[in-house]
Design an enzyme around this catalytic site. Sequence first.
Site, PDB file in Angstrom:
ATOM      1  N   SER A  97       0.872  -1.078   0.203  1.00 45.35           N
ATOM      2  CA  SER A  97      -0.124   0.155   0.097  1.00 45.35           C
ATOM      3  C   SER A  97       0.929   1.183  -0.067  1.00 45.35           C
ATOM      4  CB  SER A  97      -0.798  -0.009   1.330  1.00 45.35           C
ATOM      5  OG  SER A  97      -1.436   1.254   1.627  1.00 45.35           O
ATOM      6  N   TYR A 121      -2.269   5.626  -4.195  1.00 42.30           N
ATOM      7  CA  TYR A 121      -3.380   6.560  -4.132  1.00 42.30           C
ATOM      8  C   TYR A 121      -2.893   7.998  -4.637  1.00 42.30           C
ATOM      9  CZ  TYR A 121      -6.062   3.736  -0.882  1.00 42.30           C
ATOM     10  OH  TYR A 121      -6.868   2.935  -0.098  1.00 42.30           O
ATOM     11  N   THR A 147      -5.239   2.810  -7.180  1.00 46.82           N
ATOM     12  CA  THR A 147      -6.511   2.716  -6.645  1.00 46.82           C
ATOM     13  C   THR A 147      -7.484   3.776  -7.237  1.00 46.82           C
ATOM     14  OG1 THR A 147      -5.893   1.214  -4.967  1.00 46.82           O
ATOM     15  CG2 THR A 147      -7.910   2.424  -4.639  1.00 46.82           C
ATOM     16  N   LYS A 211      -7.397  -0.581  -9.592  1.00 44.45           N
ATOM     17  CA  LYS A 211      -8.172  -1.516  -8.659  1.00 44.45           C
ATOM     18  C   LYS A 211      -9.333  -0.654  -8.266  1.00 44.45           C
ATOM     19  CE  LYS A 211      -7.314  -3.105  -3.913  1.00 44.45           C
ATOM     20  NZ  LYS A 211      -7.917  -2.205  -2.996  1.00 44.45           N
ATOM     21  N   HIS A 235     -13.238  -2.535  -2.321  1.00 44.54           N
ATOM     22  CA  HIS A 235     -12.540  -1.826  -1.167  1.00 44.54           C
ATOM     23  C   HIS A 235     -12.883  -2.887   0.216  1.00 44.54           C
ATOM     24  CE1 HIS A 235      -9.456   1.363  -0.998  1.00 44.54           C
ATOM     25  NE2 HIS A 235      -9.423   0.965   0.245  1.00 44.54           N
TER      26      HIS A 235
HETATM   27  C1  LIG Z   1      -7.363  -2.286   6.818  1.00 44.08           C
HETATM   28  C2  LIG Z   1      -7.262  -2.349   5.677  1.00 44.08           C
HETATM   29  C3  LIG Z   1      -6.545  -1.337   4.659  1.00 44.08           C
HETATM   30  C4  LIG Z   1      -6.647  -1.151   3.561  1.00 44.08           C
HETATM   31  N1  LIG Z   1      -6.001  -0.236   2.947  1.00 44.08           N
HETATM   32  C5  LIG Z   1      -6.033  -0.028   1.396  1.00 44.08           C
HETATM   33  C6  LIG Z   1      -4.904   0.774   0.460  1.00 44.08           C
HETATM   34  O1  LIG Z   1      -4.062   1.295   1.560  1.00 44.08           O
HETATM   35  N2  LIG Z   1      -4.909   0.597  -0.676  1.00 44.08           N
HETATM   36  C7  LIG Z   1      -5.922  -0.036  -1.276  1.00 44.08           C
HETATM   37  O2  LIG Z   1      -6.000   0.097  -2.624  1.00 44.08           O
HETATM   38  N3  LIG Z   1      -6.799  -0.905  -0.684  1.00 44.08           N
HETATM   39  C8  LIG Z   1      -6.811  -0.834   0.594  1.00 44.08           C
HETATM   40  N4  LIG Z   1      -7.572  -1.802   1.195  1.00 44.08           N
HETATM   41  C9  LIG Z   1      -8.456  -2.644   0.388  1.00 44.08           C
HETATM   42  C10 LIG Z   1      -7.703  -3.954   0.060  1.00 44.08           C
HETATM   43  O3  LIG Z   1      -6.752  -3.771  -0.716  1.00 44.08           O
HETATM   44  C11 LIG Z   1      -8.859  -4.940  -0.324  1.00 44.08           C
HETATM   45  O4  LIG Z   1      -9.539  -4.282  -1.578  1.00 44.08           O
HETATM   46  C12 LIG Z   1     -10.048  -5.476   0.692  1.00 44.08           C
HETATM   47  O5  LIG Z   1      -9.424  -5.696   1.853  1.00 44.08           O
HETATM   48  C13 LIG Z   1     -10.363  -6.915   0.063  1.00 44.08           C
HETATM   49  O6  LIG Z   1     -11.365  -7.345   0.932  1.00 44.08           O
HETATM   50  P1  LIG Z   1     -10.961  -8.246   2.317  1.00 44.08           P
HETATM   51  O7  LIG Z   1     -10.296  -7.521   3.487  1.00 44.08           O
HETATM   52  O8  LIG Z   1     -12.624  -8.778   2.638  1.00 44.08           O
HETATM   53  O9  LIG Z   1     -10.291  -9.670   1.683  1.00 44.08           O
HETATM   54  C14 LIG Z   1      -7.512  -1.985   2.703  1.00 44.08           C
HETATM   55  C15 LIG Z   1      -8.362  -2.998   3.359  1.00 44.08           C
HETATM   56  C16 LIG Z   1      -8.344  -2.964   4.680  1.00 44.08           C
HETATM   57  C17 LIG Z   1      -9.033  -4.029   5.489  1.00 44.08           C
END
Ligand SMILES: Cc1cc2nc3c(=O)[nH]c(=O)nc-3n(C[C@H](O)[C@H](O)[C@H](O)COP(=O)(O)O)c2cc1C
Length: 337
Positions: A97, A121, A147, A211, A235
């Site tokens: 990330s 981002y 993203t 994404k 997300h």
């Molecule tokens: C705590 C957390 C932080 C996240 N931070 C980002 C991020 O910095 N950038 C991003 O593109 N997606 C982020 N996401 C989304 C994840 O990349 C992903 O799309 C999502 O967690 C998938 O669902 P799942 O947690 O049910 O497997 C984040 C998700 C979580 C749970």
Amino acid sequence: MSDLEDLLGPGAFGYFAGGAGDEITLRDNTAAWSRYRLAPRVLVDVTERDLGTTLLGRHRTHPIAVAPMAYQRHAHTGGERALAEAARAAEALFVLSSQTTTSLPEVADALGESDRWFQLYVFKDRQVSLDLVVQARESGYEALVLTVDFPVGGWRERDRRTGFHVTYPLALNPSGTALTTRQLHDMHDPSLTWDDIGEFAAAAGMPVILKGILRPDDAERAVDAGAAGIIVSNHGGRQLDTTAAAVDALVPIVDAVGGGLDLLVDGGITRGWDVAKALALGADAVLVGRHVLWGLARGGAEGAEAVLRQLVAEFDTTLALLGCPRAADLDASYVLR
Ligand SMILES: Cc1cc2nc3c(=O)[nH]c(=O)nc-3n(C[C@H](O)[C@H](O)[C@H](O)COP(=O)(O)O)c2cc1C
């Protein structure tokens, strides 16, 4: 209070576990994978199995990748470094990330030769984003995951209630002054459009994957914009509540652009049979978020590795029991729709 809430405290736990609004999409992501039923083929020789997939033209041992997740040192002191070590050990593609609490070269060092993509981002201060792209290129990241579902932060009531603060330095906040997630989300650039994709692709000099795509027409636009891939994602239910569950969004997108670019999906994946369904429905790979993060929180690198290894083993068992020994041969006939 769950054991994880005990471990992390209500602020970090709420941030990691939570979703937007009433968390309908958050719950539906997981439930939706269970709504699809598998249709095994019998009397197939499954002695030898091949879990491999191809992404960006390169063979990968299996289709399970670690999703980009922010602020990992709030989950475990080992943070992104520990999760990268777990991914390396389990031969999983690691997506870092841009809200990392560990530097890009340090994570790259933990990964060795292992596969890595960098998630970006676009911030109002675009220079911060562009500097990250340069660092990613210099640290051997293979692709840029842009993203596109985060013009503003989702309506996250848990964070509002707990007042969770991020206290580690970030590219966006190098001093590490304590900031709420709302303050951090306000730094995202809400003016980003399709016209800007080219600038980041050019700066990256590497394939770009978008994404956060949920509509077939946006998937078609991604193809036209020259994206090498898309990640079908809501997300993890953290942005707009009541959007379609990941797997429900995947199906029409495959119908629109299947084969035209690499297709990944994430949201609610916790089992190897979920992975098999994703591939059978047309994805080339999946990303797993919280399920792996909980392994990190509980047991650092070893905990996350154990989760990833179990997912891979479940996927292997699923291929055998489906009568489909090669992951590449999974198709819609294995899923009842
Ligand atoms: C705590 C957390 C932080 C996240 N931070 C980002 C991020 O910095 N950038 C991003 O593109 N997606 C982020 N996401 C989304 C994840 O990349 C992903 O799309 C999502 O967690 C998938 O669902 P799942 O947690 O049910 O497997 C984040 C998700 C979580 C749970």
